[in-house]
Write a protein that holds these residues in place. Structure first.
Motif, PDB file in Angstrom:
ATOM      1  N   ASP A  44       0.803  -1.234   0.000  1.00 30.99           N
ATOM      2  CA  ASP A  44       0.000   0.000   0.000  1.00 30.99           C
ATOM      3  C   ASP A  44       0.832   1.277   0.000  1.00 30.99           C
ATOM      4  OD1 ASP A  44      -2.456  -1.259  -0.175  1.00 30.99           O
ATOM      5  OD2 ASP A  44      -2.680  -1.424   1.994  1.00 30.99           O
ATOM      6  N   GLU A  45       2.100   1.181  -0.388  1.00 33.09           N
ATOM      7  CA  GLU A  45       2.932   2.374  -0.504  1.00 33.09           C
ATOM      8  C   GLU A  45       2.645   3.065  -1.831  1.00 33.09           C
ATOM      9  OE1 GLU A  45       5.248   3.819   1.628  1.00 33.09           O
ATOM     10  OE2 GLU A  45       4.404   2.420   3.078  1.00 33.09           O
ATOM     11  N   ARG A  46       2.810   4.390  -1.856  1.00 32.23           N
ATOM     12  CA  ARG A  46       2.620   5.157  -3.088  1.00 32.23           C
ATOM     13  C   ARG A  46       3.945   5.214  -3.858  1.00 32.23           C
ATOM     14  NH1 ARG A  46      -1.950   5.907  -5.152  1.00 32.23           N
ATOM     15  NH2 ARG A  46      -1.456   7.939  -5.971  1.00 32.23           N
ATOM     16  N   TRP A  47       3.859   5.009  -5.171  1.00 32.21           N
ATOM     17  CA  TRP A  47       5.018   5.053  -6.046  1.00 32.21           C
ATOM     18  C   TRP A  47       4.777   6.053  -7.160  1.00 32.21           C
ATOM     19  CZ3 TRP A  47       9.471   1.715  -6.278  1.00 32.21           C
ATOM     20  CH2 TRP A  47       9.571   0.861  -5.175  1.00 32.21           C
ATOM     21  N   ALA A  48       5.815   6.797  -7.531  1.00 38.47           N
ATOM     22  CA  ALA A  48       5.760   7.699  -8.669  1.00 38.47           C
ATOM     23  C   ALA A  48       6.217   6.913  -9.896  1.00 38.47           C
ATOM     24  CB  ALA A  48       6.671   8.901  -8.442  1.00 38.47           C
ATOM     25  N   VAL A  49       5.471   7.025 -10.995  1.00 46.00           N
ATOM     26  CA  VAL A  49       5.730   6.253 -12.207  1.00 46.00           C
ATOM     27  C   VAL A  49       6.124   7.203 -13.339  1.00 46.00           C
ATOM     28  CG1 VAL A  49       4.724   4.630 -13.874  1.00 46.00           C
ATOM     29  CG2 VAL A  49       4.004   4.574 -11.471  1.00 46.00           C
ATOM     30  N   ARG A  50       7.193   6.840 -14.078  1.00 39.66           N
ATOM     31  CA  ARG A  50       7.601   7.641 -15.249  1.00 39.66           C
ATOM     32  C   ARG A  50       6.386   7.865 -16.117  1.00 39.66           C
ATOM     33  NH1 ARG A  50      12.779   7.880 -17.474  1.00 39.66           N
ATOM     34  NH2 ARG A  50      11.843   7.752 -19.518  1.00 39.66           N
ATOM     35  N   SER A  51       6.057   9.118 -16.387  1.00 42.57           N
ATOM     36  CA  SER A  51       4.848   9.400 -17.138  1.00 42.57           C
ATOM     37  C   SER A  51       4.960  10.718 -17.886  1.00 42.57           C
ATOM     38  CB  SER A  51       3.638   9.411 -16.209  1.00 42.57           C
ATOM     39  OG  SER A  51       3.897  10.182 -15.062  1.00 42.57           O
ATOM     40  N   TYR A  52       4.112  10.859 -18.880  1.00 37.48           N
ATOM     41  CA  TYR A  52       4.064  12.033 -19.735  1.00 37.48           C
ATOM     42  C   TYR A  52       3.544  13.215 -18.922  1.00 37.48           C
ATOM     43  CZ  TYR A  52       2.949  14.679 -24.007  1.00 37.48           C
ATOM     44  OH  TYR A  52       2.894  15.614 -25.001  1.00 37.48           O
ATOM     45  N   GLY A  53       4.257  14.301 -18.961  1.00 35.96           N
ATOM     46  CA  GLY A  53       3.876  15.503 -18.234  1.00 35.96           C
ATOM     47  C   GLY A  53       5.124  16.251 -17.813  1.00 35.96           C
ATOM     48  N   THR A  54       4.928  17.435 -17.270  1.00 39.14           N
ATOM     49  CA  THR A  54       6.080  18.267 -16.910  1.00 39.14           C
ATOM     50  C   THR A  54       6.266  18.420 -15.406  1.00 39.14           C
ATOM     51  OG1 THR A  54       4.718  20.262 -17.108  1.00 39.14           O
ATOM     52  CG2 THR A  54       5.958  19.570 -19.064  1.00 39.14           C
ATOM     53  N   ASP A  55       5.470  17.749 -14.620  1.00 41.18           N
ATOM     54  CA  ASP A  55       5.574  17.842 -13.166  1.00 41.18           C
ATOM     55  C   ASP A  55       6.481  16.723 -12.652  1.00 41.18           C
ATOM     56  OD1 ASP A  55       5.168  18.522 -10.529  1.00 41.18           O
ATOM     57  OD2 ASP A  55       3.285  17.432 -10.367  1.00 41.18           O
ATOM     58  N   PHE A  56       7.780  16.857 -12.903  1.00 39.04           N
ATOM     59  CA  PHE A  56       8.717  15.814 -12.485  1.00 39.04           C
ATOM     60  C   PHE A  56      10.056  16.437 -12.121  1.00 39.04           C
ATOM     61  CE2 PHE A  56       9.468  16.120 -17.082  1.00 39.04           C
ATOM     62  CZ  PHE A  56      10.852  16.189 -17.151  1.00 39.04           C
ATOM     63  N   ASP A  57      10.845  15.669 -11.402  1.00 37.41           N
ATOM     64  CA  ASP A  57      12.255  15.952 -11.147  1.00 37.41           C
ATOM     65  C   ASP A  57      12.991  14.645 -11.338  1.00 37.41           C
ATOM     66  OD1 ASP A  57      12.505  18.746 -10.440  1.00 37.41           O
ATOM     67  OD2 ASP A  57      11.404  18.268  -8.620  1.00 37.41           O
ATOM     68  N   LEU A  58      13.916  14.618 -12.289  1.00 41.69           N
ATOM     69  CA  LEU A  58      14.696  13.415 -12.565  1.00 41.69           C
ATOM     70  C   LEU A  58      15.821  13.214 -11.565  1.00 41.69           C
ATOM     71  CD1 LEU A  58      15.195  13.696 -16.433  1.00 41.69           C
ATOM     72  CD2 LEU A  58      13.706  12.103 -15.213  1.00 41.69           C
ATOM     73  N   ILE A  59      16.197  14.288 -10.899  1.00 41.88           N
ATOM     74  CA  ILE A  59      17.400  14.244 -10.081  1.00 41.88           C
ATOM     75  C   ILE A  59      17.235  15.167  -8.886  1.00 41.88           C
ATOM     76  CG2 ILE A  59      18.591  16.079 -11.335  1.00 41.88           C
ATOM     77  CD1 ILE A  59      21.088  14.179 -11.204  1.00 41.88           C
ATOM     78  N   ASP A  60      17.887  14.826  -7.820  1.00 49.57           N
ATOM     79  CA  ASP A  60      17.860  15.632  -6.606  1.00 49.57           C
ATOM     80  C   ASP A  60      18.410  17.023  -6.901  1.00 49.57           C
ATOM     81  OD1 ASP A  60      18.623  16.809  -4.096  1.00 49.57           O
ATOM     82  OD2 ASP A  60      18.544  14.823  -3.207  1.00 49.57           O
ATOM     83  N   PRO A  61      17.697  18.071  -6.504  1.00 52.56           N
ATOM     84  CA  PRO A  61      18.183  19.431  -6.757  1.00 52.56           C
ATOM     85  C   PRO A  61      19.591  19.705  -6.215  1.00 52.56           C
ATOM     86  CG  PRO A  61      15.917  19.467  -5.982  1.00 52.56           C
ATOM     87  CD  PRO A  61      16.391  18.056  -5.860  1.00 52.56           C
ATOM     88  N   SER A  62      20.010  19.000  -5.190  1.00 49.88           N
ATOM     89  CA  SER A  62      21.339  19.234  -4.626  1.00 49.88           C
ATOM     90  C   SER A  62      22.457  18.821  -5.581  1.00 49.88           C
ATOM     91  CB  SER A  62      21.502  18.485  -3.301  1.00 49.88           C
ATOM     92  OG  SER A  62      21.559  17.098  -3.526  1.00 49.88           O
ATOM     93  N   ARG A  63      22.155  17.992  -6.583  1.00 48.50           N
ATOM     94  CA  ARG A  63      23.175  17.585  -7.555  1.00 48.50           C
ATOM     95  C   ARG A  63      23.384  18.632  -8.630  1.00 48.50           C
ATOM     96  NH1 ARG A  63      23.042  11.736  -9.599  1.00 48.50           N
ATOM     97  NH2 ARG A  63      24.921  12.545 -10.583  1.00 48.50           N
ATOM     98  N   GLY A  64      22.659  19.749  -8.550  1.00 47.43           N
ATOM     99  CA  GLY A  64      22.745  20.797  -9.539  1.00 47.43           C
ATOM    100  C   GLY A  64      24.127  21.395  -9.699  1.00 47.43           C
ATOM    101  N   ARG A  65      24.937  21.291  -8.680  1.00 45.70           N
ATOM    102  CA  ARG A  65      26.285  21.859  -8.814  1.00 45.70           C
ATOM    103  C   ARG A  65      27.178  20.987  -9.697  1.00 45.70           C
ATOM    104  NH1 ARG A  65      25.616  19.842  -3.787  1.00 45.70           N
ATOM    105  NH2 ARG A  65      27.066  18.242  -3.166  1.00 45.70           N
ATOM    106  N   LEU A  66      26.769  19.758  -9.973  1.00 45.00           N
ATOM    107  CA  LEU A  66      27.530  18.877 -10.858  1.00 45.00           C
ATOM    108  C   LEU A  66      27.182  19.120 -12.322  1.00 45.00           C
ATOM    109  CD1 LEU A  66      27.151  15.560  -8.847  1.00 45.00           C
ATOM    110  CD2 LEU A  66      29.057  17.173  -8.801  1.00 45.00           C
ATOM    111  N   SER A  67      25.936  19.432 -12.583  1.00 44.34           N
ATOM    112  CA  SER A  67      25.446  19.670 -13.934  1.00 44.34           C
ATOM    113  C   SER A  67      24.085  20.343 -13.801  1.00 44.34           C
ATOM    114  CB  SER A  67      25.301  18.341 -14.681  1.00 44.34           C
ATOM    115  OG  SER A  67      24.741  18.558 -15.957  1.00 44.34           O
ATOM    116  N   ASN A  68      23.548  20.837 -14.885  1.00 44.17           N
ATOM    117  CA  ASN A  68      22.198  21.390 -14.807  1.00 44.17           C
ATOM    118  C   ASN A  68      21.326  20.914 -15.961  1.00 44.17           C
ATOM    119  OD1 ASN A  68      23.339  22.849 -16.889  1.00 44.17           O
ATOM    120  ND2 ASN A  68      22.690  24.846 -16.145  1.00 44.17           N
ATOM    121  N   ARG A  69      21.799  19.908 -16.716  1.00 42.88           N
ATOM    122  CA  ARG A  69      21.049  19.381 -17.861  1.00 42.88           C
ATOM    123  C   ARG A  69      21.054  17.857 -17.817  1.00 42.88           C
ATOM    124  NH1 ARG A  69      23.215  22.815 -23.070  1.00 42.88           N
ATOM    125  NH2 ARG A  69      22.905  24.884 -22.174  1.00 42.88           N
ATOM    126  N   TRP A  70      19.854  17.290 -17.793  1.00 45.07           N
ATOM    127  CA  TRP A  70      19.739  15.838 -17.756  1.00 45.07           C
ATOM    128  C   TRP A  70      18.619  15.377 -18.675  1.00 45.07           C
ATOM    129  CZ3 TRP A  70      19.453  18.951 -13.382  1.00 45.07           C
ATOM    130  CH2 TRP A  70      20.596  18.973 -12.577  1.00 45.07           C
TER     131      TRP A  70
END
Length: 150
Positions: free
Chosen positions: A46-72
């Protein structure tokens, strides 16, 4: 991988995007702050899972990794705009980049997606990015649900 997907991913690599492994689903609460628009409840626990899906409300990567790159980007299985499975769902994330540069990237990517007939949606902010203004982009495209070329 389709020829259209190869073409679009080659462009993304040329534009200095880093490719990420295409995670199909992640727990809604996860240490990396990864999220996708669609969620499901797992039948086993009964845990909630986020599923790869069409739309723009997503984050592929933790914002803290932004100092390594800003394009994924990530290409892989997901749910299309109608909720049906697709094998080539492209998700693109750009964070904290110059607005003018983002405009150029968005135009090139839009042209490539249009050329292969992909369905896509994007959300950029701020609405009218300009030079010196920090901007971001989220883009989702289904590359395997394309209209026939004439």
């Amino acid at each position: 991988m389709s020829s259209d997907a190869r073409s679009v991913t080659a462009l993304l690599r040329r534009l200095a995007f880093q490719e990420l492994y295409p995670l199909e689903a992640v727990p809604l609460r996860n240490a990396r702050s990864i999220r996708f628009p669609a969620t499901v409840t797992a039948s086993r626990d009964d845990e909630r899972w986020a599923v790869r899906s069409y739309g723009t409300d997503f984050d592929l990567i933790d914002p803290s990794r932004g100092r390594l790159s800003n394009r994924w980007f990530s290409l892989g299985w997901g749910l299309g705009e109608d909720g049906a499975p697709v094998s080539e769902l492209l998700l693109v994330q750009v964070d904290d980049t110059d607005g003018a540069e983002l405009g150029t990237v968005t135009a090139e990517l839009g042209s490539a997606l249009g050329a292969c007939g992909a369905r896509w949606i994007s959300d950029a902010g701020p609405d009218l990015p300009s030079a010196g203004t920090p901007a971001r982009l989220r883009l989702a495209a289904t590359l395997d649900l394309v209209t026939p070329k004439r």
